[in-house]
Motif scaffolding. Structure first.
Motif, PDB file in Angstrom:
ATOM      1  N   GLU A   1     -54.181 -11.229  -8.349  1.00  5.53           N
ATOM      2  CA  GLU A   1     -53.031 -11.320  -8.024  1.00  5.53           C
ATOM      3  C   GLU A   1     -52.945 -12.374  -6.550  1.00  5.53           C
ATOM      4  OE1 GLU A   1     -50.942  -7.752  -7.243  1.00  5.53           O
ATOM      5  OE2 GLU A   1     -51.418  -6.876  -9.411  1.00  5.53           O
ATOM      6  N   ASN A   2     -53.890 -12.768  -6.290  1.00  7.03           N
ATOM      7  CA  ASN A   2     -53.741 -13.921  -4.918  1.00  7.03           C
ATOM      8  C   ASN A   2     -53.548 -15.093  -5.477  1.00  7.03           C
ATOM      9  OD1 ASN A   2     -56.403 -13.993  -5.698  1.00  7.03           O
ATOM     10  ND2 ASN A   2     -56.959 -14.525  -3.436  1.00  7.03           N
ATOM     11  N   ILE A   3     -53.795 -15.315  -6.905  1.00  2.00           N
ATOM     12  CA  ILE A   3     -53.390 -16.757  -7.545  1.00  2.00           C
ATOM     13  C   ILE A   3     -51.941 -16.935  -8.037  1.00  2.00           C
ATOM     14  CG2 ILE A   3     -54.306 -18.454  -9.342  1.00  2.00           C
ATOM     15  CD1 ILE A   3     -56.988 -17.250  -8.804  1.00  2.00           C
ATOM     16  N   ILE A   4     -51.266 -17.697  -7.675  1.00  2.00           N
ATOM     17  CA  ILE A   4     -49.967 -17.752  -8.472  1.00  2.00           C
ATOM     18  C   ILE A   4     -49.493 -19.367  -8.723  1.00  2.00           C
ATOM     19  CG2 ILE A   4     -48.920 -15.790  -6.907  1.00  2.00           C
ATOM     20  CD1 ILE A   4     -47.642 -17.838  -5.267  1.00  2.00           C
ATOM     21  N   ALA A   5     -48.917 -19.392  -9.584  1.00  2.00           N
ATOM     22  CA  ALA A   5     -48.186 -20.882 -10.089  1.00  2.00           C
ATOM     23  C   ALA A   5     -46.800 -20.798  -9.401  1.00  2.00           C
ATOM     24  CB  ALA A   5     -47.882 -20.726 -11.522  1.00  2.00           C
ATOM     25  N   CYS A   6     -46.686 -22.121  -8.789  1.00  2.00           N
ATOM     26  CA  CYS A   6     -45.464 -22.472  -7.972  1.00  2.00           C
ATOM     27  C   CYS A   6     -44.256 -22.586  -9.147  1.00  2.00           C
ATOM     28  CB  CYS A   6     -45.514 -23.811  -7.295  1.00  2.00           C
ATOM     29  SG  CYS A   6     -43.826 -24.371  -6.762  1.00  2.00           S
ATOM     30  N   ARG A   7     -43.110 -22.028  -8.882  1.00  2.00           N
ATOM     31  CA  ARG A   7     -42.187 -21.750  -9.743  1.00  2.00           C
ATOM     32  C   ARG A   7     -41.248 -23.163 -10.007  1.00  2.00           C
ATOM     33  NH1 ARG A   7     -39.230 -15.814  -8.470  1.00  2.00           N
ATOM     34  NH2 ARG A   7     -40.965 -14.840  -8.421  1.00  2.00           N
ATOM     35  N   ASP A   8     -41.463 -24.011  -8.927  1.00  2.00           N
ATOM     36  CA  ASP A   8     -40.908 -25.169  -9.148  1.00  2.00           C
ATOM     37  C   ASP A   8     -41.627 -26.521  -9.553  1.00  2.00           C
ATOM     38  OD1 ASP A   8     -38.484 -24.343  -8.241  1.00  2.00           O
ATOM     39  OD2 ASP A   8     -38.596 -25.259  -6.200  1.00  2.00           O
ATOM     40  N   CYS A   9     -43.128 -26.391  -9.528  1.00  2.00           N
ATOM     41  CA  CYS A   9     -43.944 -27.448 -10.099  1.00  2.00           C
ATOM     42  C   CYS A   9     -45.121 -27.058 -10.831  1.00  2.00           C
ATOM     43  CB  CYS A   9     -44.276 -28.238  -8.889  1.00  2.00           C
ATOM     44  SG  CYS A   9     -45.566 -27.616  -7.804  1.00  2.00           S
ATOM     45  N   ASP A  10     -45.228 -25.481 -10.772  1.00  2.00           N
ATOM     46  CA  ASP A  10     -46.444 -24.858 -11.666  1.00  2.00           C
ATOM     47  C   ASP A  10     -47.643 -25.182 -11.042  1.00  2.00           C
ATOM     48  OD1 ASP A  10     -46.755 -23.349 -13.982  1.00  2.00           O
ATOM     49  OD2 ASP A  10     -47.464 -24.814 -15.201  1.00  2.00           O
ATOM     50  N   LEU A  11     -47.766 -25.647  -9.912  1.00  2.00           N
ATOM     51  CA  LEU A  11     -49.198 -25.677  -9.282  1.00  2.00           C
ATOM     52  C   LEU A  11     -49.769 -24.651  -9.205  1.00  2.00           C
ATOM     53  CD1 LEU A  11     -50.943 -28.259  -8.532  1.00  2.00           C
ATOM     54  CD2 LEU A  11     -50.215 -27.796  -5.933  1.00  2.00           C
ATOM     55  N   LEU A  12     -51.137 -24.353  -9.521  1.00  2.00           N
ATOM     56  CA  LEU A  12     -52.062 -23.050  -9.235  1.00  2.00           C
ATOM     57  C   LEU A  12     -52.606 -23.019  -7.914  1.00  2.00           C
ATOM     58  CD1 LEU A  12     -53.867 -22.582 -12.568  1.00  2.00           C
ATOM     59  CD2 LEU A  12     -51.914 -21.273 -11.700  1.00  2.00           C
ATOM     60  N   GLN A  13     -52.100 -22.109  -7.172  1.00  2.00           N
ATOM     61  CA  GLN A  13     -52.750 -22.094  -5.710  1.00  2.00           C
ATOM     62  C   GLN A  13     -53.140 -20.721  -5.374  1.00  2.00           C
ATOM     63  OE1 GLN A  13     -49.896 -24.459  -3.165  1.00  2.00           O
ATOM     64  NE2 GLN A  13     -48.846 -24.094  -5.271  1.00  2.00           N
ATOM     65  N   ARG A  14     -54.013 -20.323  -4.604  1.00  2.00           N
ATOM     66  CA  ARG A  14     -54.490 -19.270  -3.975  1.00  2.00           C
ATOM     67  C   ARG A  14     -53.601 -18.872  -2.509  1.00  2.00           C
ATOM     68  NH1 ARG A  14     -59.559 -21.514  -4.524  1.00  2.00           N
ATOM     69  NH2 ARG A  14     -60.751 -20.884  -6.497  1.00  2.00           N
ATOM     70  N   ILE A  15     -53.173 -17.571  -2.451  1.00  2.00           N
ATOM     71  CA  ILE A  15     -52.520 -17.125  -1.347  1.00  2.00           C
ATOM     72  C   ILE A  15     -53.340 -16.150  -0.513  1.00  2.00           C
ATOM     73  CG2 ILE A  15     -50.211 -16.030  -0.647  1.00  2.00           C
ATOM     74  CD1 ILE A  15     -49.765 -18.645  -1.972  1.00  2.00           C
ATOM     75  N   SER A  16     -53.659 -16.439   0.541  1.00  2.00           N
ATOM     76  CA  SER A  16     -54.570 -15.514   1.258  1.00  2.00           C
ATOM     77  C   SER A  16     -53.438 -14.536   2.213  1.00  2.00           C
ATOM     78  CB  SER A  16     -55.378 -16.240   2.485  1.00  2.00           C
ATOM     79  OG  SER A  16     -54.081 -16.983   3.202  1.00  2.00           O
ATOM     80  N   VAL A  17     -53.990 -13.693   2.844  1.00  2.00           N
ATOM     81  CA  VAL A  17     -53.143 -12.695   3.252  1.00  2.00           C
ATOM     82  C   VAL A  17     -52.669 -13.142   4.678  1.00  2.00           C
ATOM     83  CG1 VAL A  17     -53.247 -10.413   4.819  1.00  2.00           C
ATOM     84  CG2 VAL A  17     -54.764 -10.668   2.775  1.00  2.00           C
ATOM     85  N   LEU A  18     -51.254 -13.030   4.556  1.00  2.00           N
ATOM     86  CA  LEU A  18     -50.443 -13.724   5.497  1.00  2.00           C
ATOM     87  C   LEU A  18     -50.117 -12.845   6.972  1.00  2.00           C
ATOM     88  CD1 LEU A  18     -47.667 -15.198   3.402  1.00  2.00           C
ATOM     89  CD2 LEU A  18     -49.643 -16.480   4.404  1.00  2.00           C
ATOM     90  N   PRO A  19     -50.328 -13.314   8.134  1.00  2.00           N
ATOM     91  CA  PRO A  19     -49.936 -12.512   9.233  1.00  2.00           C
ATOM     92  C   PRO A  19     -48.316 -12.522   9.073  1.00  2.00           C
ATOM     93  CG  PRO A  19     -50.382 -15.039   9.807  1.00  2.00           C
ATOM     94  CD  PRO A  19     -50.769 -14.682   8.396  1.00  2.00           C
ATOM     95  N   ASP A  20     -47.928 -11.423  10.051  1.00  2.00           N
ATOM     96  CA  ASP A  20     -46.670 -11.015  10.099  1.00  2.00           C
ATOM     97  C   ASP A  20     -45.641 -12.178  10.533  1.00  2.00           C
ATOM     98  OD1 ASP A  20     -47.056  -8.486   9.765  1.00  2.00           O
ATOM     99  OD2 ASP A  20     -46.882  -7.508  11.395  1.00  2.00           O
ATOM    100  N   GLY A  21     -44.544 -12.390   9.537  1.00  2.00           N
ATOM    101  CA  GLY A  21     -43.458 -13.460   9.859  1.00  2.00           C
ATOM    102  C   GLY A  21     -44.111 -14.805   9.324  1.00  2.00           C
TER     103      GLY A  21
END
Length: 438
Positions: free
Chosen positions: A6-26
């Protein structure tokens, strides 16, 4: 069907696959290639949004019950509400225009806020009811057609125009509508839909298996720009346009439904190019009568019926000293609709020619078309509330003209055209050129 981590997503505007790490608040995560917001961290998102949704619901009720503004001339008085404006359009023979106004100013905002309240209360249960995902899908659609902020600007323009003929006093409903605009905006900004999607019961009742770790390992060359990173389509993956879940269907041609929210999946929007062409051609055809035919027909005790087109309304505002409002109406009602048609046609031509030049600029243009589309409805609201207030026969009266329906058709067709166009097509030609980037 199987899932990626679930930390791998595809951009909705260009379909590029990317990993999303845990984000700090804000914090916010943006796409490396096109800048689209992929994820964000909003502390206490659900509680804050619930409080704002309750306040917005109260403001919505007051805005629809209390008068928006009142008019007084020669001892005669009149006032109108939001529903009253739509009702007067119906009585004047503009049934379709009345339904459009009623939907965009009452039904869509009420359903959107109602859905948000229901979802935010339901997700407090563990697990949330199965229908929460369905409501989330509906919420996105109703939100895009809720136009209270456009109505407020239309009310202001109508007030300025009517002030030349009579004394106009803003009512409680207008202040409530202004508060509703602020609360609805704050509600949208504070809401993190990912917090809901993490909790919902899956549409098919069972979470599909996650692919082996080897499939979750993506090449990350030049990660700062996104160059050489794979896209979902290249890897045989489909991203849900509603909840963002990335899955690997057995058949890309018939990927079925999203296992989490039930949305119909598609590698690219079906027949996006053909549908967008058809819609903008229809909008261009309607644009001519929208600007040639009168949008209002005014009549006073001392003058015969006088036809007002969109441009004559702009001239009237300018002559009365409201040049800034005249400029707003000119841009929103004349320039923007034609510019949207031209911009979408340009995007379609470049996609069909497989152009890989200026992709960032073309995506910015598409986002601009999406953003400004709703504001073209301004003149429809101006006509609605001007007609609703000025029914003081035999002193004066104003009736809607045939042009207002054609104008509303232009706005609706271009908005739907922007929804049908798939921005990922802009980048597909880039993949065909062997990974060449701007």
């Amino acid at each position: 069907m199987s899932l990626l981590s679930e930390n791998i997503i595809a951009c909705r505007d260009c379909d590029l696959l990317q990993r999303i790490s845990v984000l700090p608040d804000g914090a916010t995560a943006q796409c490396r290639r096109c800048g689209h917001k992929l994820a964000y961290s909003k502390p206490d998102s659900l509680d804050r949004t619930l409080a704002l949704a309750v306040a917005a619901a109260i403001a919505l009720i007051v805005a629809n019950v209390a008068p928006l503004m009142g008019l007084s001339v020669s001892g005669r008085q009149s006032s109108t509400t939001i529903v009253g404006g739509a009702r007067e359009m119906w009585l004047q023979g503009q049934e379709m225009g009345a339904l459009i106004v009623l939907f965009c100013t009452v039904v869509a905002p009420a359903v959107h806020i109602g859905i948000m309240l229901t979802v935010l209360v339901a997700v407090r249960r563990s697990p949330p009811p199965y229908w929460v995902g369905t409501l989330m899908r509906w919420s996105n659609w109703y939100q895009s057609w809720a136009m209270v902020e456009v109505m407020m600007l239309g009310l202001l323009v109508a007030l300025i125009k009517i002030a030349e003929l009579a004394t106009v006093n803003p009512g409680v409903g207008m202040f409530a509508a202004g508060l509703l605009v602020a609360l609805a905006t704050a509600m949208t900004v504070s809401f993190d839909p990912n917090e809901v999607w993490k909790r919902v019961e899956w549409f098919n009742g069972e979470k599909p298996p996650v692919l082996e770790s080897s499939h979750n390992t993506m090449p990350v060359k030049n990660a700062s720009t996104g160059a050489n990173l794979p896209t979902g389509m290249e890897m045989g993956l489909v991203s849900c346009e509603c909840c963002g879940l990335l899955s690997k269907p057995r058949d890309l041609h018939e990927p079925g439904q999203c296992p989490r929210c039930g949305e119909e999946l598609a590698v690219r929007r079906h027949n996006a190019i053909q549908r967008t062409w058809a819609l903008i051609i229809a909008a261009l055809i309607c644009y001519i009568p929208a600007n040639v035919l009168p949008v209002m027909v005014s009549k006073t005790l001392v003058s015969t019926a006088e036809d007002d087109t969109i441009m004559s309304g702009v001239v009237l505002l300018y002559k009365t000293g409201s040049w800034h409002l005249a400029l707003i109406v000119l841009i929103a009602s004349v320039v923007i609709p034609l510019a949207k048609i031209g911009a979408l046609a340009y995007l379609l031509v470049t996609v069909q020619r497989h152009s890989f030049q200026g992709q960032q600029d073309r995506l910015r243009l598409y986002r601009l078309v999406e953003f400004v589309g709703r504001w073209s409805m301004l003149d429809v609201f101006v006509v609605t509330f001007t007609v609703a207030l000025i029914q003081l026969e035999p002193l004066m009266s104003i009736k809607p003209g045939a042009g207002v329906l054609f104008f509303a058709a232009v706005v609706i067709l271009t908005m739907i055209a922007a929804e049908q166009f798939d921005p990922r097509l802009i980048w597909d030609s880039n993949n065909e050129q062997g990974g060449h980037n701007d």
